[in-house]
Design a protein around this motif. Structure first.
Motif: not given
Length: 87
Positions: A42-53, A27-35
């Motif tokens: 910036v674009a922030i990308k989160f991998a799809r994962s599960s509780s299995k590791g 999943s990819v999100f648009l975000a604002n840099c705070l520092n």
């Protein structure tokens, strides 16, 4: 993955909106840099994962980051990866 607008991540980024929640590996999100550069988006990308590791997608994304953070690698259609302090 769902993140609400305005949520702060790692004290460095504030989520603005989703860019893609239906990608095959992330999943990819648009975000604002705070520092530092406060006007930087910036674009922030989160991998799809599960509780299995780590899943195959996690491994692929780690490989992708290794390639993209190399300062000598460039491609006109792909964004660069920057370390958090750079923001």
């Amino acid at each position: 993955m769902r993140l609400k607008r305005g949520i702060t991540l790692n004290q460095n980024f504030q989520i603005e909106r989703s860019l893609s929640e239906k990608g095959g590996t992330a999943s990819v999100f648009l975000a604002n840099c705070l520092n530092g550069h406060h006007n930087r988006k910036v674009a922030i990308k989160f991998a799809r994962s599960s509780s299995k590791g780590a899943m195959d997608e996690d491994v692929l994304l780690r490989h992708e980051v290794d390639i993209l953070k190399n300062p000598t690698w460039h491609h006109p259609g792909i964004l660069r990866v920057f370390p958090i302090p750079y923001c």
